[in-house]
Design a protein around this motif. Sequence first.
Motif, PDB file in Angstrom:
ATOM      1  N   GLU A  26      38.614 -41.867  15.330  1.00 49.46           N
ATOM      2  CA  GLU A  26      37.677 -42.351  14.324  1.00 49.46           C
ATOM      3  C   GLU A  26      38.361 -43.106  13.169  1.00 49.46           C
ATOM      4  O   GLU A  26      37.908 -44.187  12.803  1.00 49.46           O
ATOM      5  CB  GLU A  26      36.809 -41.214  13.769  1.00 49.46           C
ATOM      6  N   PRO A  27      39.454 -42.569  12.574  1.00 48.16           N
ATOM      7  CA  PRO A  27      40.086 -43.346  11.492  1.00 48.16           C
ATOM      8  C   PRO A  27      40.608 -44.696  11.974  1.00 48.16           C
ATOM      9  O   PRO A  27      40.458 -45.709  11.292  1.00 48.16           O
ATOM     10  CB  PRO A  27      41.233 -42.449  11.015  1.00 48.16           C
ATOM     11  N   LEU A  28      41.204 -44.703  13.173  1.00 46.46           N
ATOM     12  CA  LEU A  28      41.772 -45.945  13.685  1.00 46.46           C
ATOM     13  C   LEU A  28      40.697 -46.992  13.946  1.00 46.46           C
ATOM     14  O   LEU A  28      40.943 -48.189  13.822  1.00 46.46           O
ATOM     15  CB  LEU A  28      42.573 -45.678  14.963  1.00 46.46           C
ATOM     16  N   ALA A  29      39.500 -46.557  14.276  1.00 48.33           N
ATOM     17  CA  ALA A  29      38.411 -47.508  14.513  1.00 48.33           C
ATOM     18  C   ALA A  29      38.137 -48.351  13.270  1.00 48.33           C
ATOM     19  O   ALA A  29      37.706 -49.499  13.375  1.00 48.33           O
ATOM     20  CB  ALA A  29      37.150 -46.763  14.937  1.00 48.33           C
ATOM     21  N   MET A  30      38.413 -47.798  12.098  1.00 47.60           N
ATOM     22  CA  MET A  30      38.167 -48.535  10.859  1.00 47.60           C
ATOM     23  C   MET A  30      39.225 -49.608  10.577  1.00 47.60           C
ATOM     24  O   MET A  30      39.058 -50.399   9.659  1.00 47.60           O
ATOM     25  CB  MET A  30      38.103 -47.559   9.677  1.00 47.60           C
ATOM     26  N   THR A  31      40.310 -49.646  11.357  1.00 47.12           N
ATOM     27  CA  THR A  31      41.322 -50.680  11.121  1.00 47.12           C
ATOM     28  C   THR A  31      40.803 -52.068  11.460  1.00 47.12           C
ATOM     29  O   THR A  31      41.406 -53.063  11.061  1.00 47.12           O
ATOM     30  CB  THR A  31      42.612 -50.443  11.942  1.00 47.12           C
ATOM     31  N   CYS A  32      39.678 -52.140  12.178  1.00 52.39           N
ATOM     32  CA  CYS A  32      39.138 -53.465  12.456  1.00 52.39           C
ATOM     33  C   CYS A  32      38.715 -54.147  11.160  1.00 52.39           C
ATOM     34  O   CYS A  32      38.790 -55.371  11.047  1.00 52.39           O
ATOM     35  CB  CYS A  32      37.990 -53.412  13.453  1.00 52.39           C
TER      36      CYS A  32
END
Length: 144
Positions: free
Chosen positions: A77-83
């Motif tokens: 979930e946190p990594l998804a926000m790197t977009c």
Amino acid sequence: MLRDVTQAWRVPRAVAAGVAGLGVIAGLTLRTADYPGMLPPGTPDPELALGLRLLCAAAVLITGTLAYLTFARGQDEPLAMTCLPGLVVTGVILRHLVVTLPGVARLQPAARVVPGPGAWVVLASGMAMTAAGLAAAFAVRRAG
């Protein structure tokens, strides 16, 4: 089975986002515009502005934090926000490539202003950060 595959790909996605962030920092240290001659007085500097460089650096800090949270929590979930920071970096450099440089070249065609190597490194890194975030988002959606 699907959970094992998702878990196996989480680390490479987070590492890719982190490496892309380092690519942005490396690209910001390089020239973002290449012009062989002197620009006439009053011509704006074709290099990426300091404020935009700081914005890209802040996006890298956010990406690094999200990649760390991905490792610490063991979730995508946190990594998804790197977009989002990836899109910011990509947007900043695309604006620099599409709007600023042709405008300077129009003012002084003899200067032959072209994008520098830093612009291409930052663009590729921003796109990689975006791709890593989107891949994590799709993994979250598949798992949920």
